[in-house]
Design a protein around this motif. Sequence first.
Motif, PDB file in Angstrom:
ATOM      1  N   GLU A 208       3.813 -10.065  25.539  1.00 51.46           N
ATOM      2  CA  GLU A 208       2.569  -9.492  26.051  1.00 51.46           C
ATOM      3  C   GLU A 208       2.796  -9.138  27.515  1.00 51.46           C
ATOM      4  N   GLY A 209       2.746  -7.833  27.815  1.00 50.90           N
ATOM      5  CA  GLY A 209       2.998  -7.408  29.192  1.00 50.90           C
ATOM      6  C   GLY A 209       4.399  -7.779  29.612  1.00 50.90           C
ATOM      7  N   ASP A 210       4.520  -8.566  30.710  1.00 53.42           N
ATOM      8  CA  ASP A 210       5.833  -8.998  31.181  1.00 53.42           C
ATOM      9  C   ASP A 210       6.049 -10.486  30.905  1.00 53.42           C
ATOM     10  N   ARG A 211       5.447 -10.982  29.823  1.00 53.37           N
ATOM     11  CA  ARG A 211       5.595 -12.379  29.436  1.00 53.37           C
ATOM     12  C   ARG A 211       6.032 -12.465  27.968  1.00 53.37           C
ATOM     13  N   ALA A 212       7.024 -13.308  27.723  1.00 55.09           N
ATOM     14  CA  ALA A 212       7.461 -13.582  26.355  1.00 55.09           C
ATOM     15  C   ALA A 212       6.929 -14.948  25.940  1.00 55.09           C
ATOM     16  N   HIS A 213       6.660 -15.084  24.662  1.00 54.20           N
ATOM     17  CA  HIS A 213       6.170 -16.349  24.129  1.00 54.20           C
ATOM     18  C   HIS A 213       7.157 -16.861  23.087  1.00 54.20           C
TER      19      HIS A 213
ATOM     20  N   GLY B 143       5.295 -21.344  21.677  1.00 58.95           N
ATOM     21  CA  GLY B 143       4.111 -21.749  22.410  1.00 58.95           C
ATOM     22  C   GLY B 143       4.299 -21.844  23.909  1.00 58.95           C
ATOM     23  N   HIS B 144       5.462 -21.409  24.406  1.00 60.44           N
ATOM     24  CA  HIS B 144       5.733 -21.450  25.845  1.00 60.44           C
ATOM     25  C   HIS B 144       5.942 -20.038  26.374  1.00 60.44           C
ATOM     26  N   GLU B 145       5.534 -19.835  27.612  1.00 59.33           N
ATOM     27  CA  GLU B 145       5.553 -18.511  28.233  1.00 59.33           C
ATOM     28  C   GLU B 145       6.754 -18.398  29.168  1.00 59.33           C
ATOM     29  N   ILE B 146       7.452 -17.249  29.078  1.00 64.99           N
ATOM     30  CA  ILE B 146       8.639 -17.016  29.901  1.00 64.99           C
ATOM     31  C   ILE B 146       8.500 -15.650  30.566  1.00 64.99           C
ATOM     32  N   ALA B 147       8.706 -15.609  31.894  1.00 71.47           N
ATOM     33  CA  ALA B 147       8.618 -14.347  32.630  1.00 71.47           C
ATOM     34  C   ALA B 147       9.779 -13.427  32.255  1.00 71.47           C
ATOM     35  N   LEU B 148       9.477 -12.115  32.165  1.00 64.73           N
ATOM     36  CA  LEU B 148      10.482 -11.120  31.806  1.00 64.73           C
ATOM     37  C   LEU B 148      10.663 -10.104  32.929  1.00 64.73           C
TER      38      LEU B 148
ATOM     39  N   PRO C 200      14.560 -34.371  25.698  1.00 64.06           N
ATOM     40  CA  PRO C 200      14.892 -33.407  26.756  1.00 64.06           C
ATOM     41  C   PRO C 200      13.976 -32.192  26.760  1.00 64.06           C
ATOM     42  N   GLN C 201      13.909 -31.558  27.915  1.00 63.91           N
ATOM     43  CA  GLN C 201      13.256 -30.267  28.075  1.00 63.91           C
ATOM     44  C   GLN C 201      14.223 -29.348  28.805  1.00 63.91           C
ATOM     45  N   VAL C 202      14.141 -28.055  28.515  1.00 64.91           N
ATOM     46  CA  VAL C 202      15.063 -27.103  29.136  1.00 64.91           C
ATOM     47  C   VAL C 202      14.298 -26.023  29.880  1.00 64.91           C
ATOM     48  N   ILE C 203      14.982 -25.446  30.856  1.00 65.87           N
ATOM     49  CA  ILE C 203      14.467 -24.304  31.604  1.00 65.87           C
ATOM     50  C   ILE C 203      15.393 -23.117  31.370  1.00 65.87           C
ATOM     51  N   LEU C 204      14.822 -21.979  31.035  1.00 65.21           N
ATOM     52  CA  LEU C 204      15.585 -20.733  30.919  1.00 65.21           C
ATOM     53  C   LEU C 204      15.462 -20.011  32.245  1.00 65.21           C
ATOM     54  N   GLN C 205      16.575 -19.890  32.961  1.00 64.64           N
ATOM     55  CA  GLN C 205      16.534 -19.288  34.293  1.00 64.64           C
ATOM     56  C   GLN C 205      16.057 -17.840  34.185  1.00 64.64           C
ATOM     57  N   PRO C 206      14.882 -17.514  34.766  1.00 69.02           N
ATOM     58  CA  PRO C 206      14.253 -16.193  34.551  1.00 69.02           C
ATOM     59  C   PRO C 206      15.144 -15.014  34.921  1.00 69.02           C
ATOM     60  N   ALA C 207      15.949 -15.154  35.975  1.00 71.00           N
ATOM     61  CA  ALA C 207      16.781 -14.030  36.426  1.00 71.00           C
ATOM     62  C   ALA C 207      17.860 -13.682  35.410  1.00 71.00           C
TER      63      ALA C 207
ATOM     64  N   LEU D   3      19.426  -4.002  24.145  1.00 69.53           N
ATOM     65  CA  LEU D   3      18.870  -4.432  25.423  1.00 69.53           C
ATOM     66  C   LEU D   3      17.810  -3.474  25.912  1.00 69.53           C
ATOM     67  N   VAL D   4      16.671  -4.029  26.356  1.00 67.84           N
ATOM     68  CA  VAL D   4      15.631  -3.229  27.010  1.00 67.84           C
ATOM     69  C   VAL D   4      15.955  -3.181  28.496  1.00 67.84           C
ATOM     70  N   GLU D   5      16.291  -1.994  28.986  1.00 66.99           N
ATOM     71  CA  GLU D   5      16.677  -1.839  30.393  1.00 66.99           C
ATOM     72  C   GLU D   5      15.412  -1.712  31.259  1.00 66.99           C
ATOM     73  N   LYS D   6      15.593  -1.967  32.533  1.00 70.86           N
ATOM     74  CA  LYS D   6      14.471  -1.775  33.461  1.00 70.86           C
ATOM     75  C   LYS D   6      14.050  -0.310  33.428  1.00 70.86           C
ATOM     76  N   GLY D   7      12.743  -0.076  33.381  1.00 73.24           N
ATOM     77  CA  GLY D   7      12.231   1.278  33.262  1.00 73.24           C
ATOM     78  C   GLY D   7      12.150   1.757  31.836  1.00 73.24           C
ATOM     79  N   GLY D   8      12.575   0.878  30.873  1.00 75.24           N
ATOM     80  CA  GLY D   8      12.600   1.293  29.471  1.00 75.24           C
ATOM     81  C   GLY D   8      11.373   0.867  28.687  1.00 75.24           C
TER      82      GLY D   8
END
Length: 359
Positions: free
Chosen positions: A254-259, A262-267, A335-342, A352-357
């Motif tokens: 949704e927009g620039d967020r992936a789910h 049940g967890h939200e990740i910035a894209l 354990p819990q993990v973090i997906l590094q947003p960058a 792959l969805v490129e920037k501007g795509g």
Amino acid sequence: MARIEFDKIRHAYMANPKSEADYALKELSMTWEDGGAYALLGPSGCGKTTLLNIISGLLQPSEGKILFDGKDVTGLSTQERNIAQVFQFPVIYDTMTVRQNLEFPLRNRNVPRDEIARRVNDTLEIIDLKDKADRRARRLTADEKQKISLGRGLVRSDVNAILFDEPLTVIDPHMKWVLRSKLKELHQRFAFTMIYVTHDQTEALTFADKVVVMYEGEVVQTGTPAELFNNPKHTFVGYFIGSPGMNVLPCAVEGDRAHVGGHEIALPVGAPSGASKLELGIRPEFVTLAKNGTGIPVSVKRVEDIGRFRILHADLAGTDIAATLPEGTEVPADPQVILQPANVNLYADSWLVEKGGAA
């Protein structure tokens, strides 16, 4: 050496192909630069050998044309294209000595005797068979015979390209490393155009300046080893390159967020319209353990300790995920993990969805 161009090449092994699925090699237009070192990488049956045999002239493409330095050679034989090819299993003359096997292609081309002696001696050094130069080939081991095959490709200086079709299959692991290093050294010294087929990512990444990754008859990405690792254009590239390969996680966007689970990740990008399948891709190197309950819960399946680091294999909302952890890292019970947003990529229908795509 030659600059090799594919102009809308396609190939099917059946008569009258009716759909894209009937083609062993999907339509391909690309250029192999003069003096380049390339690897064709992919699993068995992906079209690597088909593509190589089209370059050599052993196979006539169903469609399109192939050019050497701008000249159409589509209808020419291997000999007329001046190609040297080394196959998976040795192709040599058992009754000849090692030296005679190396001399043979040069004598056929009326190379002067002094030049033959110099080239053969140099090649014997490269393939480490100088002490067995006057031994008949039939008395040698399988890996030594394959080294003669390699030498027969390397001894000629007049070829347009040297093609290698999984040439190190029968050679022991240490000698594989030695010969790859020798081939790389030879390429750097003489700038031969070399194209090397393999299903082994280590062979491809250590030999080639550019790696051509193939999947189901299609070239899905061409790039340097660093480009393939850091920016895989297709989920197969991410999965196939790396050990362990890239994590691929089904998601909703949704927009620039992936789910995911049940967890939200910035894209870095939004999803394009019309995609039937959306996935996140992230390398295990960029999945870290969270502190103070700030990450995504996972269930541990197993932990591999391979010396320099540990690999955590876990379940995230029904999908396998791997993380590489520093040696000695303790994995908590919950354990819990973090997906590094960058380092998170978004893939739509495996690409792959490129920037501007975004739509």
